[in-house]
Design an enzyme around this catalytic site. Structure first.
Site, mmCIF file in Angstrom:
data_model
loop_
_atom_site.group_PDB
_atom_site.id
_atom_site.type_symbol
_atom_site.label_atom_id
_atom_site.label_comp_id
_atom_site.label_asym_id
_atom_site.label_seq_id
_atom_site.Cartn_x
_atom_site.Cartn_y
_atom_site.Cartn_z
ATOM 1 N N HIS A 130 0.835 -1.202 0.000
ATOM 2 C CA HIS A 130 0.000 0.000 0.000
ATOM 3 C C HIS A 130 0.866 1.248 0.000
ATOM 4 O O HIS A 130 2.088 1.180 0.194
ATOM 5 C CB HIS A 130 -0.923 0.023 1.228
ATOM 6 C CG HIS A 130 -2.133 -0.834 1.077
ATOM 7 N ND1 HIS A 130 -2.158 -2.158 1.439
ATOM 8 C CD2 HIS A 130 -3.369 -0.545 0.594
ATOM 9 C CE1 HIS A 130 -3.355 -2.656 1.194
ATOM 10 N NE2 HIS A 130 -4.105 -1.712 0.675
ATOM 11 N N LYS A 134 -0.763 4.889 4.494
ATOM 12 C CA LYS A 134 -1.639 3.922 5.160
ATOM 13 C C LYS A 134 -1.078 3.620 6.547
ATOM 14 O O LYS A 134 0.086 3.233 6.688
ATOM 15 C CB LYS A 134 -1.761 2.639 4.340
ATOM 16 C CG LYS A 134 -2.770 1.656 4.931
ATOM 17 C CD LYS A 134 -3.099 0.534 3.969
ATOM 18 C CE LYS A 134 -4.122 -0.421 4.561
ATOM 19 N NZ LYS A 134 -5.396 0.247 4.900
#
Length: 233
Positions: A130, A134
């Site tokens: 990600h 995040k």
């Protein structure tokens, strides 16, 4: 449809664009400490922060406003949200990932786990990638994938960034700038390997799924998930 956005970060802004393109109106854009009148909305979509999620969801349910939540890392209060929804006869959907493709991927993952459950020569491992903003690791999507394997195999737990051990699924979590989300499940043996993978090209898929879920839940009562929205039996 009048929509309340509970959380107006990157996902909230993406959802706003998708919702407007589908003919809906955004009547509330709530940041963390904003005071709002949730009754202005027909439905709420919560992509807030973990510390705000349960309060946002409870406020919606207590005011009979259907609520969709994609916030992760608040699930210690999930059972309380379900109990409140049932008590108030509200409408609630939580999903670790609203992408239509990811929810199909969840079901493929479960079916593959069932097929591989008696093949002891294969080691299972997972990877999720990600963007660097995040906050949680592993992702909620990775945890859902791991739980799908655990429910359909001899595995009993997952572990973050650990080597393969008996009855455990190791999950590697990587953070790379501007990666919306990539999830891979491997079954590896001495003779071959099987891999299933989902790659998100943008956040639009997550936003579209959330808006579709909001459209679907309007007028319904109960606790639902994306399998209900997509009619996946």
């Amino acid at each position: 449809m009048k929509i309340a956005l509970l959380g107006y970060g990157r996902m909230g802004k993406e959802i706003e664009q998708i919702a407007i393109s589908r003919g809906h109106e955004i009547v509330i854009k709530k940041d963390v400490n904003d005071v709002i009148d949730i009754n202005l909305a027909d439905v709420a979509i919560d992509f807030s922060v973990p510390t705000s999620a349960f309060d946002n969801i409870s406020n919606c349910i207590n005011n009979n406003v259907p609520v969709i939540s994609g916030t992760t890392s608040w699930l210690e209060n999930y059972d309380n949200a379900v109990a409140l929804c049932k008590e108030k006869k509200g409408a609630f959907i939580y999903a670790s990932n609203f992408s239509l493709g990811v929810n199909i991927f969840f079901e493929l993952n479960k079916q593959l786990a069932k097929m591989m459950s008696n093949l002891e020569d294969y080691n299972i491992s997972m990877e999720e990638i990600h963007h660097t903003k995040k906050l949680d690791a592993p992702s909620g999507t990775a945890i859902t994938l791991a739980e799908g394997i655990i429910d359909n195999s001899s595995k009993t737990m997952w572990e973050l960034d650990k080597k393969t051990i008996e009855h455990s699924i190791p999950i590697a979590a990587k953070r790379i700038p501007e990666v919306p989300g990539t999830h891979t499940v491997w079954y590896d043996s001495e003779v071959d390997a099987i891999e299933i993978k989902h790659t998100a090209h943008s956040r639009k898929g997550f936003a579209l799924g959330a808006v579709i879920a909001a459209e679907w839940i309007l007028g319904k009562t109960g606790v639902f998930n994306m399998k209900d929205v997509l009619n996946i039996s």
